[in-house]
Enzyme design. Structure first.
Site, PDB file in Angstrom:
ATOM      1  N   SER A 278       0.783  -1.227   0.020  1.00 55.44           N
ATOM      2  CA  SER A 278      -0.134  -0.024  -0.096  1.00 55.44           C
ATOM      3  C   SER A 278       0.858   1.134  -0.102  1.00 55.44           C
ATOM      4  O   SER A 278       0.285   2.320   0.152  1.00 55.44           O
ATOM      5  CB  SER A 278      -0.850   0.049   1.372  1.00 55.44           C
ATOM      6  OG  SER A 278      -0.111   0.000   2.387  1.00 55.44           O
ATOM      7  N   CYS A 279       2.116   1.101   0.128  1.00 62.22           N
ATOM      8  CA  CYS A 279       3.120   2.151   0.112  1.00 62.22           C
ATOM      9  C   CYS A 279       4.163   2.596  -0.903  1.00 62.22           C
ATOM     10  O   CYS A 279       4.000   3.569  -1.705  1.00 62.22           O
ATOM     11  CB  CYS A 279       3.756   2.289   1.487  1.00 62.22           C
ATOM     12  SG  CYS A 279       2.660   2.481   2.976  1.00 62.22           S
ATOM     13  N   LEU A 280       4.816   1.604  -1.068  1.00 62.99           N
ATOM     14  CA  LEU A 280       5.946   1.996  -2.138  1.00 62.99           C
ATOM     15  C   LEU A 280       5.459   2.451  -3.444  1.00 62.99           C
ATOM     16  O   LEU A 280       5.898   3.314  -4.092  1.00 62.99           O
ATOM     17  CB  LEU A 280       6.858   0.806  -2.375  1.00 62.99           C
ATOM     18  CG  LEU A 280       8.024   0.207  -1.239  1.00 62.99           C
ATOM     19  CD1 LEU A 280       8.831  -0.697  -1.538  1.00 62.99           C
ATOM     20  CD2 LEU A 280       8.487   1.586  -0.438  1.00 62.99           C
ATOM     21  N   ASP A 283       3.542   5.858  -3.072  1.00 60.33           N
ATOM     22  CA  ASP A 283       4.101   6.830  -2.534  1.00 60.33           C
ATOM     23  C   ASP A 283       5.357   7.253  -3.863  1.00 60.33           C
ATOM     24  O   ASP A 283       5.481   8.557  -3.971  1.00 60.33           O
ATOM     25  CB  ASP A 283       4.982   6.422  -1.385  1.00 60.33           C
ATOM     26  CG  ASP A 283       4.075   6.577  -0.158  1.00 60.33           C
ATOM     27  OD1 ASP A 283       2.687   6.768  -0.364  1.00 60.33           O
ATOM     28  OD2 ASP A 283       4.354   5.846   0.895  1.00 60.33           O
TER      29      ASP A 283
END
Ligand code: NAD
Length: 445
Positions: A278-280, A283
């Site tokens: 859900s991040c790399l 983002d």
């Protein structure tokens, strides 16, 4: 301190139970009544090692959950915003942040005491000062820096290790619009003595989070690019290349007694079928878009994303070395979550891999120790089935594709031993010793 947390997902809930465990009084707020009900029954809505124990220990004593944001804000001294910040295809989507800020501001209208509002969600630099602060002022009819403070405190936890990461942080980054905001934040984090703290302004705090994730993503795509070249050249195994690289004194310091410090960062210098979560991905994309919006393109990070979006094809290329067509080929997929020890499927490389296999006519059965339910919601129930065990997933298949590096999959060579004929194994994480499997294919080999 009395703390309200808006958004009770992976970050909000872990933050809530850990701050409660450290002695703060915490109210977790979510719009999703199913989540708040579960939390109040002591049932975590997400899978995270150690979460249930901590939740149950603090529930009703120092922690409860509610959908009533206004009361939660009024009854606390600090409010953390931990709502989602997805990428909408062209920029970061701040809808949830904006809604939360307006709702907090409205609640602050009837509060006379000083309050601190902290953005914990990952937001592009400038968001806290230029989006959140004006919305709080507008909705509260009050003045930031006088009636309330505004801070930014990025979260660095890794899913699967979230409780450990939060309770024993490697760093604490505190951003604030002024000294009063920073002072209140320092008080909140005084329960973590001895941890290195970076005390800075809000935009720098926001940038530290993106820089950290962008570096990790870059290291993975770098390793994958090298791995793909190794495969093209032939006779070179990227696993050996990376082992050789990691022995550099810069990456694993040789200590006076001759032993080595092996930092976890080396785990990112390893070839595989790509990064997800859900991040790399979101983002890095948000940072690129933000750079473009201020006239500063980021070609390096663009390449990082492009390499990653292509990387799952390496699995397909290896399968086609053994099958002209995948139509009707039975394939066992090992691992569905984006990383081990979590049930989170967001942007997992398993999604494009399974979708490609299905679109090419393969019959897929998959096993993940905890993400099967989430995977079925995304990948359906047609030619895709989930299994209850590793053994089931590798039985009666012509190929096995290993996607997530669950520790349990290390036993694959033994599990395959009794099977005849042996399926071809595509190791998408390079976690199995290549000589321990009869028909082995690996990324970067
Ligand atoms: P999530 O989607 O799991 O949780 C967000 C929660 O916010 C949801 O439960 C949603 O219902 C709730 N919500 C949305 N609007 C709300 C509102 N107005 N009031 C109350 N609740 C509301 O998200 P997450 O994975 O916890 O991520 C949250 C933020 O933290 C994101 O910015 C993410 O980039 C960042 N982050 C995530 C991780 C991670 O590993 N998941 C790590 C570090 C940082």
């Amino acid at each position: 301190m009395k703390v309200s947390i808006i958004g009770t997902g992976y970050v909000g809930l872990v933050t809530g139970v850990c701050l409660a465990e450290k002695g703060h009084q915490v109210i977790c707020v979510d719009v999703d009544v199913e989540k708040t009900d579960k939390i109040n029954r002591g049932v975590p809505p997400i899978h995270e090692k150690g979460l249930e124990d901590l939740l149950r220990r603090n529930l009703g004593i120092r922690l409860n959950a509610t959908t009533d944001l206004e009361t939660a804000v009024l009854e606390t001294d600090v409010t953390l915003i931990a709502v989602g910040t997805p990428f909408d295809g062209s920029a970061i989507d701040l809808t949830y942040i904006q809604n939360a800020a307006s709702q907090i501001g409205t609640a602050l209208r009837s509060k006379s005491a000083y309050h601190l509002v902290v953005v914990k969600s990952t937001v592009v630099p400038g968001t806290t000062d230029r989006v959140v602060r004006p919305l709080l002022e507008e909705a509260s009819l009050k003045k930031a820096g006088v009636d309330f403070g505004v801070g930014m405190n990025p979260e660095f936890l890794t899913e699967g290790e979230a409780i450990q990461d939060f309770m024993c942080p490697d760093r604490i980054v505190l951003g604030g619009m002024d000294d009063a905001s920073l002072l209140a934040l320092e008080q909140l984090y005084s329960v973590f003595p001895g941890v290195d703290v970076v005390r800075t302004n809000n935009s720098t705090a926001e940038m530290i989070k993106y820089t950290s994730n962008a570096l990790l993503a870059t290291m993975i795509s770098f390793s994958n690019e090298i791995g793909n070249l190794c495969s093209a050249l032939g006779g070179i195994d990227v696993a050996d290349v990376m082992k050789g690289l990691q022995l550099s004194k810069y990456l694993s310091v040789v200590q006076p007694d001759g032993t080595r410090l092996k930092p976890d960062i080396n785990g990112f210098l390893w070839a595989g079928c790509g990064f997800g979560g859900s991040c790399l991905p979101k983002d890095v994309k948000a940072l690129i878009a933000h750079g473009e919006s201020v006239g500063r393109p980021m070609p390096l990070l663009k390449a990082v994303i492009e390499i990653n979006e292509e990387q799952h094809q390496q699995v397909l290329i290896r399968l086609h070395k053994h099958f002209d067509s995948l139509h009707g080929v039975h394939i066992g997929v090992l691992g569905l979550a984006f990383r081990p020890d979590t049930d989170d499927m967001r942007e997992s490389p398993a999604i494009p891999i399974v979708k490609e296999l299905l679109s090419r006519g393969a019959v897929v059965k998959a096993y993940d120790p905890i993400a099967n339910d989430n995977a079925r919601k995304i990948l359906g129930n047609g030619r895709f089935q989930t299994c209850d065990s590793l053994t089931q997933a590798i039985t009666d298949v012509e190929a096995v594709v290993l996607v997530t590096s669950w520790r349990e999959f290390k036993t694959l060579p033994e599990s395959l031993a009794g099977i005849n004929p042996q399926p071809v194994v595509i190791d998408g994480r390079r976690m199995i010793e290549k000589n321990s499997i009869a028909r082995y294919e690996g990324i970067g080999l």
